[in-house]
Design a protein around this motif. Structure first.
Motif, mmCIF file in Angstrom:
data_model
loop_
_atom_site.group_PDB
_atom_site.id
_atom_site.type_symbol
_atom_site.label_atom_id
_atom_site.label_comp_id
_atom_site.label_asym_id
_atom_site.label_seq_id
_atom_site.Cartn_x
_atom_site.Cartn_y
_atom_site.Cartn_z
ATOM 1 N N TYR A 92 -26.491 -36.454 19.489
ATOM 2 C CA TYR A 92 -27.005 -35.441 20.804
ATOM 3 C C TYR A 92 -26.205 -36.051 21.734
ATOM 4 C CZ TYR A 92 -29.460 -32.205 23.692
ATOM 5 O OH TYR A 92 -29.992 -31.132 24.482
ATOM 6 N N SER A 93 -25.513 -36.818 22.285
ATOM 7 C CA SER A 93 -25.012 -37.556 23.220
ATOM 8 C C SER A 93 -23.412 -36.918 22.729
ATOM 9 C CB SER A 93 -25.434 -38.248 23.813
ATOM 10 O OG SER A 93 -26.672 -38.596 24.048
ATOM 11 N N TYR A 94 -23.123 -37.261 21.783
ATOM 12 C CA TYR A 94 -22.102 -36.971 21.563
ATOM 13 C C TYR A 94 -21.499 -35.968 21.459
ATOM 14 C CZ TYR A 94 -20.852 -42.423 21.493
ATOM 15 O OH TYR A 94 -20.593 -43.462 21.654
ATOM 16 N N GLU A 95 -22.439 -34.927 20.668
ATOM 17 C CA GLU A 95 -22.203 -33.318 20.041
ATOM 18 C C GLU A 95 -21.821 -33.115 21.553
ATOM 19 O OE1 GLU A 95 -23.737 -30.339 17.217
ATOM 20 O OE2 GLU A 95 -25.397 -31.883 18.528
ATOM 21 N N ARG A 96 -22.979 -33.220 23.234
ATOM 22 C CA ARG A 96 -22.993 -32.560 24.082
ATOM 23 C C ARG A 96 -21.615 -32.984 24.850
ATOM 24 N NH1 ARG A 96 -27.380 -30.460 25.915
ATOM 25 N NH2 ARG A 96 -26.383 -29.828 27.696
ATOM 26 N N CYS A 97 -21.483 -34.271 24.724
ATOM 27 C CA CYS A 97 -20.156 -35.066 25.330
ATOM 28 C C CYS A 97 -19.039 -34.224 24.445
ATOM 29 C CB CYS A 97 -20.398 -36.616 25.384
ATOM 30 S SG CYS A 97 -19.195 -37.179 26.619
ATOM 31 N N ALA A 98 -18.752 -34.256 23.593
ATOM 32 C CA ALA A 98 -17.530 -33.205 23.075
ATOM 33 C C ALA A 98 -17.191 -31.979 23.674
ATOM 34 C CB ALA A 98 -17.680 -33.746 21.298
ATOM 35 N N TRP A 99 -18.348 -31.279 23.714
ATOM 36 C CA TRP A 99 -18.487 -30.524 23.958
ATOM 37 C C TRP A 99 -17.974 -30.119 25.370
ATOM 38 C CZ3 TRP A 99 -21.343 -27.289 27.909
ATOM 39 C CH2 TRP A 99 -20.989 -25.894 27.952
ATOM 40 N N LEU A 100 -18.108 -30.306 26.091
ATOM 41 C CA LEU A 100 -18.414 -30.891 27.413
ATOM 42 C C LEU A 100 -16.387 -31.138 27.764
ATOM 43 C CD1 LEU A 100 -21.033 -32.788 29.161
ATOM 44 C CD2 LEU A 100 -20.176 -30.510 29.508
ATOM 45 N N MET A 101 -16.240 -32.190 26.722
ATOM 46 C CA MET A 101 -14.424 -32.524 27.042
ATOM 47 C C MET A 101 -13.771 -31.286 26.560
ATOM 48 S SD MET A 101 -14.632 -36.134 25.386
ATOM 49 C CE MET A 101 -13.489 -36.229 26.110
ATOM 50 N N ALA A 102 -13.984 -30.690 26.045
ATOM 51 C CA ALA A 102 -13.391 -29.093 24.783
ATOM 52 C C ALA A 102 -13.516 -27.925 26.175
ATOM 53 C CB ALA A 102 -14.539 -28.630 24.176
ATOM 54 N N LEU A 123 -7.215 -29.315 32.033
ATOM 55 C CA LEU A 123 -6.995 -30.899 32.095
ATOM 56 C C LEU A 123 -5.510 -31.102 32.268
ATOM 57 C CD1 LEU A 123 -8.189 -33.477 29.287
ATOM 58 C CD2 LEU A 123 -8.972 -33.611 31.474
ATOM 59 N N ASP A 124 -4.449 -31.747 32.494
ATOM 60 C CA ASP A 124 -2.800 -32.522 32.960
ATOM 61 C C ASP A 124 -2.674 -32.523 31.364
ATOM 62 O OD1 ASP A 124 -2.904 -35.083 33.781
ATOM 63 O OD2 ASP A 124 -4.138 -35.053 34.941
ATOM 64 N N GLU A 125 -1.899 -32.697 31.777
ATOM 65 C CA GLU A 125 -0.569 -32.746 30.311
ATOM 66 C C GLU A 125 -0.401 -34.981 29.725
ATOM 67 O OE1 GLU A 125 3.088 -31.117 29.618
ATOM 68 O OE2 GLU A 125 2.166 -28.637 29.962
ATOM 69 N N MET A 126 -0.535 -34.833 30.711
ATOM 70 C CA MET A 126 -0.335 -36.740 31.022
ATOM 71 C C MET A 126 -1.655 -37.330 29.853
ATOM 72 S SD MET A 126 0.978 -38.236 34.253
ATOM 73 C CE MET A 126 0.982 -39.732 34.106
ATOM 74 N N ILE A 127 -2.895 -36.816 29.833
ATOM 75 C CA ILE A 127 -4.046 -37.003 29.662
ATOM 76 C C ILE A 127 -4.498 -36.595 28.412
ATOM 77 C CG2 ILE A 127 -5.486 -36.672 31.350
ATOM 78 C CD1 ILE A 127 -7.445 -38.837 31.159
ATOM 79 N N ILE A 128 -4.069 -34.906 27.561
ATOM 80 C CA ILE A 128 -4.881 -34.490 27.288
ATOM 81 C C ILE A 128 -4.524 -35.207 25.982
ATOM 82 C CG2 ILE A 128 -2.304 -33.437 26.447
ATOM 83 C CD1 ILE A 128 -4.466 -30.211 27.015
ATOM 84 N N GLY A 129 -3.385 -35.775 25.167
ATOM 85 C CA GLY A 129 -3.217 -36.163 23.763
ATOM 86 C C GLY A 129 -5.162 -37.258 24.045
ATOM 87 N N ASP A 130 -5.300 -37.877 24.620
ATOM 88 C CA ASP A 130 -6.028 -38.888 24.493
ATOM 89 C C ASP A 130 -7.488 -38.501 24.460
ATOM 90 O OD1 ASP A 130 -4.261 -41.619 24.711
ATOM 91 O OD2 ASP A 130 -3.864 -41.254 26.377
ATOM 92 N N TRP A 131 -7.766 -37.437 25.264
ATOM 93 C CA TRP A 131 -8.789 -36.526 25.662
ATOM 94 C C TRP A 131 -9.184 -35.710 24.527
ATOM 95 C CZ3 TRP A 131 -11.623 -36.856 30.777
ATOM 96 C CH2 TRP A 131 -12.689 -35.665 31.075
ATOM 97 N N GLU A 132 -7.911 -35.069 23.981
ATOM 98 C CA GLU A 132 -8.477 -34.754 22.733
ATOM 99 C C GLU A 132 -8.704 -35.659 21.647
ATOM 100 O OE1 GLU A 132 -5.261 -32.732 22.067
ATOM 101 O OE2 GLU A 132 -6.083 -30.270 23.161
ATOM 102 N N ASN A 133 -8.664 -36.220 21.051
ATOM 103 C CA ASN A 133 -8.861 -37.732 20.789
ATOM 104 C C ASN A 133 -10.279 -38.310 20.797
ATOM 105 O OD1 ASN A 133 -6.255 -37.753 19.328
ATOM 106 N ND2 ASN A 133 -5.221 -38.922 19.761
ATOM 107 N N ILE A 134 -10.413 -38.350 21.761
ATOM 108 C CA ILE A 134 -12.265 -38.859 22.178
ATOM 109 C C ILE A 134 -12.831 -37.581 21.958
ATOM 110 C CG2 ILE A 134 -13.324 -40.121 24.189
ATOM 111 C CD1 ILE A 134 -11.783 -42.019 22.749
ATOM 112 N N ALA A 135 -12.689 -36.589 22.496
ATOM 113 C CA ALA A 135 -13.440 -35.709 21.752
ATOM 114 C C ALA A 135 -13.975 -35.470 20.305
ATOM 115 C CB ALA A 135 -13.253 -34.397 22.462
ATOM 116 N N ARG A 136 -12.458 -36.052 19.642
ATOM 117 C CA ARG A 136 -12.383 -35.484 18.253
ATOM 118 C C ARG A 136 -13.543 -36.547 17.455
ATOM 119 N NH1 ARG A 136 -7.456 -36.060 15.077
ATOM 120 N NH2 ARG A 136 -8.915 -36.350 13.854
#
Length: 233
Positions: free
Chosen positions: A68-78, A82-95
């Motif tokens: 439940y926590s991870y699902e909500r967190c992934a939704w928040l991250m999406a 964000l700036d382009e410097m972090i977006i790849g890492d951010w998207e991978n953690i959301a995945r």
């Protein structure tokens, strides 16, 4: 949308344990366990296998909380800009978060558990997890990528979080630095011990810390509190 301080604290409470999790798997690799052949830790296929390891020692109710926590967190991250410097890492953690949640949700034993009331972080990774078995699934490179990616996102959350604790948090930190027990500190601040525990847990998540020992050390290093000479460090 722009990301707020409270939301950053929630995210940090999820991402910091993932970094710790990857470090523990890397330690298991260094002790001769594995390495495994799984390289895509971001997908559901790997998480299904990892879930079987988690389920050996962690109760379904806890795993339902994680999902439940991870699902909500992934939704928040999406939802964040964000700036382009972090977006790849951010998207991978959301995945990664979404894949863990999906793998747990597929397990009937976990799915039938009551939905938790709040999407809280899970805090420090449980010691009970068989990290050696996870090391036998995950490759060395994959563990390092997971650690590095989670580390980048956690650092971003820390840097963007409020720079200092609020008045209640500072008072709590100073009390802990003074050597006060939780019961004593709660009484002095006018809270129940349970409420104080919640304040501390929220603060550890906000700053990406695991416990009071780390919290006091971090606060001292930041110059927020001092440790009296008569208190053992």
């Amino acid at each position: 949308m722009d990301i707020g301080g409270d939301q950053l604290g929630v995210l940090l409470g999820h991402v910091a344990p993932i970094e710790q999790y990857a470090i523990r798997i890397a330690e298991a690799h260094s002790l001769g366990h594995g390495p495994g052949g799984q390289t895509d830790v971001w997908g559901v296929e790997f998480q299904r296998k990892a879930h079987k390891v988690w389920k050996e020692t962690l109760p379904p109710q806890f795993l339902r909380q994680v999902a439940y926590s991870y699902e909500r967190c992934a939704w928040l991250m999406a939802s964040f800009l964000l700036d382009e410097m972090i977006i790849g890492d951010w998207e991978n953690i959301a995945r990664y978060l979404a894949a863990v949640a999906a793998a747990i949700a597929e397990d009937p034993d976990c799915a039938e558990q009551e939905t938790p009331p709040d999407p809280l972080g899970i805090g420090q990774m449980p010691e009970a997890i068989h990290y050696e078995k996870l090391a036998e699934l995950m490759s060395i490179d994959a563990a390092e990528r997971l650690r590095a990616t989670a580390g980048v996102v956690a650092l971003h959350c820390r840097l963007k979080s409020p720079a200092a604790p609020n008045e209640v948090q500072l008072a709590s930190l100073q009390g802990l630095a003074n050597g006060e027990k939780h019961a004593e500190l709660a009484k002095r601040l006018g809270y129940s011990e349970r409420h104080l525990q919640r304040i501390l847990a929220d603060m550890w998540r906000q700053f990406g810390l695991d416990n009071a020992t780390e919290g006091v050390a971090f606060a001292v290093a930041e110059g927020w509190v001092t440790v009296p000479r008569n208190v053992a460090r």
